[in-house]
Design an enzyme around this catalytic site. Structure first.
Site, PDB file in Angstrom:
ATOM      1  N   HIS A  73      -8.597  -3.474  -6.342  1.00  0.00           N
ATOM      2  CA  HIS A  73      -8.534  -3.593  -4.879  1.00  0.00           C
ATOM      3  C   HIS A  73      -9.663  -2.776  -4.254  1.00  0.00           C
ATOM      4  O   HIS A  73     -10.029  -1.722  -4.774  1.00  0.00           O
ATOM      5  CB  HIS A  73      -7.170  -3.109  -4.376  1.00  0.00           C
ATOM      6  CG  HIS A  73      -6.951  -3.417  -2.933  1.00  0.00           C
ATOM      7  ND1 HIS A  73      -7.464  -2.620  -1.925  1.00  0.00           N
ATOM      8  CD2 HIS A  73      -6.311  -4.442  -2.315  1.00  0.00           C
ATOM      9  CE1 HIS A  73      -7.134  -3.153  -0.754  1.00  0.00           C
ATOM     10  NE2 HIS A  73      -6.432  -4.257  -0.964  1.00  0.00           N
TER      11      HIS A  73
ATOM     12  N   GLU B 183     -11.266 -11.008  -1.518  1.00  0.00           N
ATOM     13  CA  GLU B 183     -10.974 -10.170  -0.358  1.00  0.00           C
ATOM     14  C   GLU B 183     -12.261  -9.533   0.150  1.00  0.00           C
ATOM     15  O   GLU B 183     -12.651  -8.454  -0.315  1.00  0.00           O
ATOM     16  CB  GLU B 183     -10.022  -9.034  -0.751  1.00  0.00           C
ATOM     17  CG  GLU B 183      -8.649  -9.474  -1.149  1.00  0.00           C
ATOM     18  CD  GLU B 183      -7.616  -8.406  -0.826  1.00  0.00           C
ATOM     19  OE1 GLU B 183      -6.691  -8.699  -0.087  1.00  0.00           O
ATOM     20  OE2 GLU B 183      -7.766  -7.265  -1.295  1.00  0.00           O
TER      21      GLU B 183
ATOM     22  N   LYS C  97       0.854  -1.206   0.000  1.00  0.00           N
ATOM     23  CA  LYS C  97       0.000   0.000   0.000  1.00  0.00           C
ATOM     24  C   LYS C  97       0.888   1.254   0.000  1.00  0.00           C
ATOM     25  O   LYS C  97       1.815   1.302  -0.794  1.00  0.00           O
ATOM     26  CB  LYS C  97      -0.978  -0.060   1.170  1.00  0.00           C
ATOM     27  CG  LYS C  97      -1.793  -1.378   1.130  1.00  0.00           C
ATOM     28  CD  LYS C  97      -2.941  -1.422   2.072  1.00  0.00           C
ATOM     29  CE  LYS C  97      -3.648  -2.768   1.962  1.00  0.00           C
ATOM     30  NZ  LYS C  97      -4.849  -2.895   2.770  1.00  0.00           N
TER      31      LYS C  97
ATOM     32  N   GLY D 114      -8.138  -5.140   6.959  1.00  0.00           N
ATOM     33  CA  GLY D 114      -7.703  -4.111   7.909  1.00  0.00           C
ATOM     34  C   GLY D 114      -8.352  -4.208   9.281  1.00  0.00           C
ATOM     35  O   GLY D 114      -8.426  -3.210   9.994  1.00  0.00           O
TER      36      GLY D 114
HETATM   37  P1  PGA Z   1      -4.735  -6.518   5.445  1.00  0.00           P
HETATM   38  O1  PGA Z   1      -4.928  -5.971   3.952  1.00  0.00           O
HETATM   39  O2  PGA Z   1      -3.993  -7.810   5.335  1.00  0.00           O
HETATM   40  O3  PGA Z   1      -3.963  -5.448   6.143  1.00  0.00           O
HETATM   41  O4  PGA Z   1      -6.096  -6.690   6.023  1.00  0.00           O
HETATM   42  C1  PGA Z   1      -5.238  -6.855   2.914  1.00  0.00           C
HETATM   43  C2  PGA Z   1      -5.449  -6.095   1.635  1.00  0.00           C
HETATM   44  O5  PGA Z   1      -5.926  -4.956   1.683  1.00  0.00           O
HETATM   45  O6  PGA Z   1      -5.127  -6.614   0.565  1.00  0.00           O
END
Ligand code: PGA
Length: 334
Positions: free
Chosen positions: A106, A176, A14, A182
């Site tokens: 995403h 996802e 990110k 998150g």
């Molecule tokens: P996370 O993010 O593992 O921090 O929950 C996953 C993503 O956004 O691909």
């Protein structure tokens, strides 16, 4: 169609880390750790300005994606291939900078206004290169009526609508669920629920594009994966890999995660065979009829089978005290 032979672990950095120097340091350590692993394939998707330098460190280009180490991916791509589009990076720019993969759709980009239409345009751009698109799909909430299933189906259908059969070798689906990304309590979805979703996605792929696509398109899981839950999600959820956010941002958390997903131990019988003394294993191998050459007429294998049948039917011969033989169970002659 290409099939993944080992789990694919994709780190999504990110907007981290803040500088190129720290990105290079973290990446070098991750490369060192990943190089010792034959059983997983690792990809790091850094912010776009770092792709080129990290790709130089990686040494893996788009034509050698399966080499050991870490390859580099991008987090997004433009719908345009060139022109007046300030701030956009085209697919060919990313590829020539060393990206082998591109995350498309995403949920954080969808939240910033990306639609199913722009996502399908981005997929089309990736397919003009040799990179692989990691298409993210996921429901916002899980309703009891099962509407979320239609939502997932709609996202896949829209993104992949015009694809030819051959293009699917450049497609990975990352499931996802938005509600699982998150999470502060680190609670991802359960392996059981993930397995159900993986089956559902494969069933939909089968209906729409046939068996080979359904069987071979890799499906990853993403959303609050850490070393504590990675093994369960990967192996019991039957995902082909993981898309990892926060746990990929530091060397410590990422190496703990890679350690946690060590492949499951081989099945019981195999382990037993391994522990036999060498002599026994050799003797067992020798006695296998399959390697015997054919002799005139019936093969030796057939002869052996016949002999085995015969010996099963006939009662076992016993050595009599006088040295002769007698059949077990036969009446004594007076
Ligand atoms: P996370 O993010 O593992 O921090 O929950 C996953 C993503 O956004 O691909």
């Amino acid at each position: 169609m290409k099939k993944l032979t080992k789990p694919l672990i994709v780190g999504n950095w990110k907007t981290n880390p803040p500088t190129l120097d720290s990105a290079k340091n973290i990446f070098r350590s991750m490369k060192r750790i990943s190089s010792t692993r034959k059983d997983v394939e690792v990809v790091i998707c850094p912010p776009a300005p770092f792709i080129s330098e990290l790709s130089d460190i990686s040494g893996i280009d788009v034509s050698h994606k399966n080499k050991r180490g870490v390859s580099v991916g991008a987090q997004d791509v433009s719908i345009y291939s060139e022109g007046s589009h300030t701030g956009e990076a085209s697919a060919s720019m990313l590829e020539s900078s060393g990206a082998c993969y591109v995350i498309v759709g995403h949920s954080e980009r969808r939240a910033a206004g990306e639609t199913d239409t722009t996502i399908s345009m981005k997929i089309a751009q990736v397919l003009k290169t040799r990179m692989t698109a990691i298409l993210c799909v996921g429901e916002k909430i899980r309703d009891e009526g099962g509407e979320y299933l239609t939502e997932i189906q709609g996202q896949i259908r829209a993104a992949l609508a015009g694809l030819t059969y051959e293009s699917f070798s450049q497609i990975i689906i990352a499931y996802e669920p938005v509600w699982a990304i998150g999470r502060q309590d680190n609670s991802a979805m359960s392996a059981h629920d993930l397995h159900q979703m993986v089956l559902y996605i494969r069933k939909f792929l089968h209906e729409k594009w046939g068996e080979s696509v359904a069987k071979n398109v890799p499906i990853l899981y993403g959303g609050s994966v850490f070393n504590e839950n990675a093994y369960d999600i990967l192996w019991n959820g039957e995902a082909n890999g993981l898309l990892v956010g926060r746990a990929s941002w530091t060397v410590e958390s990422f190496s703990a995660l890679l350690k946690a997903i060590d492949a499951p131990a081989p099945k019981e019988e195999k382990r037993e065979l391994k522990s036999y003394p060498r002599k026994t294993v050799k003797a067992v191998r020798k006695s296998r009829p399959s390697k015997m050459k054919k002799v005139k007429g019936k093969s030796k294998t057939k002869k052996i089978k016949k002999a085995v049948r015969k010996s099963v039917k006939k009662p076992v011969k016993k050595i009599s005290k006088k040295g002769g033989t007698k059949r077990k169970g036969s009446k004594k002659k007076r």
